[in-house]
Scaffold this motif. Structure first.
Motif, PDB file in Angstrom:
ATOM      1  N   GLN A   1      90.205  -5.412  29.245  1.00 15.06           N
ATOM      2  CA  GLN A   1      89.910  -6.844  29.263  1.00 15.06           C
ATOM      3  C   GLN A   1      88.779  -7.174  28.291  1.00 15.06           C
ATOM      4  O   GLN A   1      88.850  -8.165  27.561  1.00 15.06           O
ATOM      5  CB  GLN A   1      89.538  -7.302  30.669  1.00 15.06           C
ATOM      6  CG  GLN A   1      89.245  -8.794  30.727  1.00 15.06           C
ATOM      7  CD  GLN A   1      89.007  -9.280  32.135  1.00 15.06           C
ATOM      8  OE1 GLN A   1      89.330  -8.612  33.108  1.00 15.06           O
ATOM      9  NE2 GLN A   1      88.445 -10.453  32.251  1.00 15.06           N
ATOM     10  N   THR A   2      87.745  -6.356  28.262  1.00 17.24           N
ATOM     11  CA  THR A   2      86.624  -6.590  27.346  1.00 17.24           C
ATOM     12  C   THR A   2      87.089  -6.526  25.897  1.00 17.24           C
ATOM     13  O   THR A   2      86.731  -7.385  25.078  1.00 17.24           O
ATOM     14  CB  THR A   2      85.498  -5.561  27.588  1.00 17.24           C
ATOM     15  OG1 THR A   2      85.043  -5.692  28.940  1.00 17.24           O
ATOM     16  CG2 THR A   2      84.341  -5.756  26.626  1.00 17.24           C
ATOM     17  N   ILE A   3      87.902  -5.546  25.573  1.00 14.92           N
ATOM     18  CA  ILE A   3      88.425  -5.423  24.202  1.00 14.92           C
ATOM     19  C   ILE A   3      89.300  -6.625  23.879  1.00 14.92           C
ATOM     20  O   ILE A   3      89.230  -7.186  22.787  1.00 14.92           O
ATOM     21  CB  ILE A   3      89.171  -4.092  24.021  1.00 14.92           C
ATOM     22  CG1 ILE A   3      88.172  -2.925  24.095  1.00 14.92           C
ATOM     23  CG2 ILE A   3      89.939  -4.073  22.698  1.00 14.92           C
ATOM     24  CD1 ILE A   3      88.804  -1.556  24.196  1.00 14.92           C
TER      25      ILE A   3
ATOM     26  N   GLN B   1      84.822   2.449  13.709  1.00 19.90           N
ATOM     27  CA  GLN B   1      84.851   3.727  12.996  1.00 19.90           C
ATOM     28  C   GLN B   1      83.804   3.787  11.896  1.00 19.90           C
ATOM     29  O   GLN B   1      83.099   4.788  11.755  1.00 19.90           O
ATOM     30  CB  GLN B   1      86.239   3.964  12.405  1.00 19.90           C
ATOM     31  CG  GLN B   1      87.296   4.183  13.448  1.00 19.90           C
ATOM     32  CD  GLN B   1      88.697   4.202  12.874  1.00 19.90           C
ATOM     33  OE1 GLN B   1      88.930   3.783  11.743  1.00 19.90           O
ATOM     34  NE2 GLN B   1      89.642   4.686  13.664  1.00 19.90           N
ATOM     35  N   GLU B   2      83.700   2.724  11.118  1.00 21.16           N
ATOM     36  CA  GLU B   2      82.765   2.696   9.992  1.00 21.16           C
ATOM     37  C   GLU B   2      81.311   2.821  10.442  1.00 21.16           C
ATOM     38  O   GLU B   2      80.476   3.332   9.708  1.00 21.16           O
ATOM     39  CB  GLU B   2      82.912   1.395   9.195  1.00 21.16           C
ATOM     40  CG  GLU B   2      84.210   1.268   8.443  1.00 21.16           C
ATOM     41  CD  GLU B   2      84.238   2.044   7.143  1.00 21.16           C
ATOM     42  OE1 GLU B   2      83.177   2.190   6.521  1.00 21.16           O
ATOM     43  OE2 GLU B   2      85.322   2.503   6.770  1.00 21.16           O
ATOM     44  N   ASN B   3      81.020   2.329  11.637  1.00 21.05           N
ATOM     45  CA  ASN B   3      79.647   2.326  12.128  1.00 21.05           C
ATOM     46  C   ASN B   3      79.399   3.334  13.245  1.00 21.05           C
ATOM     47  O   ASN B   3      78.339   3.333  13.865  1.00 21.05           O
ATOM     48  CB  ASN B   3      79.258   0.906  12.574  1.00 21.05           C
ATOM     49  CG  ASN B   3      79.221  -0.021  11.390  1.00 21.05           C
ATOM     50  OD1 ASN B   3      78.296   0.032  10.590  1.00 21.05           O
ATOM     51  ND2 ASN B   3      80.243  -0.856  11.246  1.00 21.05           N
ATOM     52  N   ASN B   4      80.408   4.159  13.509  1.00 23.59           N
ATOM     53  CA  ASN B   4      80.290   5.220  14.512  1.00 23.59           C
ATOM     54  C   ASN B   4      79.850   4.672  15.872  1.00 23.59           C
ATOM     55  O   ASN B   4      78.919   5.168  16.504  1.00 23.59           O
ATOM     56  CB  ASN B   4      79.327   6.309  14.029  1.00 23.59           C
ATOM     57  CG  ASN B   4      79.501   7.600  14.793  1.00 23.59           C
ATOM     58  OD1 ASN B   4      80.570   7.879  15.321  1.00 23.59           O
ATOM     59  ND2 ASN B   4      78.449   8.382  14.866  1.00 23.59           N
ATOM     60  N   ILE B   5      80.531   3.595  16.291  1.00 25.67           N
ATOM     61  CA  ILE B   5      80.276   2.960  17.584  1.00 25.67           C
ATOM     62  C   ILE B   5      81.588   2.989  18.366  1.00 25.67           C
ATOM     63  O   ILE B   5      82.642   2.673  17.810  1.00 25.67           O
ATOM     64  CB  ILE B   5      79.852   1.485  17.405  1.00 25.67           C
ATOM     65  CG1 ILE B   5      78.616   1.369  16.523  1.00 25.67           C
ATOM     66  CG2 ILE B   5      79.613   0.813  18.747  1.00 25.67           C
ATOM     67  CD1 ILE B   5      78.302  -0.059  16.112  1.00 25.67           C
ATOM     68  N   LYS B   6      81.537   3.344  19.627  1.00 25.44           N
ATOM     69  CA  LYS B   6      82.756   3.321  20.439  1.00 25.44           C
ATOM     70  C   LYS B   6      83.311   1.902  20.460  1.00 25.44           C
ATOM     71  O   LYS B   6      82.559   0.925  20.515  1.00 25.44           O
ATOM     72  CB  LYS B   6      82.469   3.772  21.864  1.00 25.44           C
ATOM     73  CG  LYS B   6      82.165   5.242  21.965  1.00 25.44           C
ATOM     74  CD  LYS B   6      81.954   5.634  23.409  1.00 25.44           C
ATOM     75  CE  LYS B   6      81.657   7.114  23.491  1.00 25.44           C
ATOM     76  NZ  LYS B   6      81.494   7.554  24.882  1.00 25.44           N
ATOM     77  N   LEU B   7      84.631   1.806  20.424  1.00 29.98           N
ATOM     78  CA  LEU B   7      85.283   0.498  20.411  1.00 29.98           C
ATOM     79  C   LEU B   7      84.851  -0.352  21.595  1.00 29.98           C
ATOM     80  O   LEU B   7      84.565  -1.542  21.430  1.00 29.98           O
ATOM     81  CB  LEU B   7      86.807   0.669  20.395  1.00 29.98           C
ATOM     82  CG  LEU B   7      87.624  -0.616  20.378  1.00 29.98           C
ATOM     83  CD1 LEU B   7      87.289  -1.473  19.163  1.00 29.98           C
ATOM     84  CD2 LEU B   7      89.111  -0.280  20.409  1.00 29.98           C
ATOM     85  N   ILE B   8      84.758   0.218  22.775  1.00 25.47           N
ATOM     86  CA  ILE B   8      84.374  -0.552  23.952  1.00 25.47           C
ATOM     87  C   ILE B   8      82.950  -1.080  23.823  1.00 25.47           C
ATOM     88  O   ILE B   8      82.648  -2.197  24.246  1.00 25.47           O
ATOM     89  CB  ILE B   8      84.556   0.261  25.261  1.00 25.47           C
ATOM     90  CG1 ILE B   8      84.293  -0.617  26.490  1.00 25.47           C
ATOM     91  CG2 ILE B   8      83.693   1.485  25.278  1.00 25.47           C
ATOM     92  CD1 ILE B   8      85.201  -1.807  26.630  1.00 25.47           C
TER      93      ILE B   8
END
Length: 84
Positions: free
Chosen positions: A18-20, A47-54
């Motif tokens: 839901q958040t995504i 991916q470019e910033n090495n942050i989890k999608l969530i």
């Protein structure tokens, strides 16, 4: 045979989904992208910033904007040009 998922794990997965989805909707409206384009933009920024999608999605929902980071404008321009 698929592993069993507990009720709590299912709740967490649905909340993340839901958040995504909310972040995707914000990006669609704000940057005039399709659903696929908005999702691709979030994935690529993640991916470019090495942050989890969530985590990226939660930040977008909280701030109502994309994080300005390395390559941000280039990625956004690339997604918008793919829709034209």
């Amino acid at each position: 045979m698929a592993p069993e998922i507990s009720e709590e794990e299912l709740r967490v997965l649905l909340a993340r989904r839901q958040t995504i989805g909310e972040a995707q909707g914000i990006v669609m409206e704000r940057y005039d992208l399709t659903s696929d384009g908005a999702h691709a933009l979030l994935v690529r920024l993640s991916q470019e910033n090495n942050i989890k999608l969530i985590d990226l999605a939660a930040q977008v929902v909280r701030t109502r904007q994309l994080p300005h980071s390395r390559g941000y404008q280039m990625i956004l321009d690339d997604q918008q040009s793919q829709q034209d």
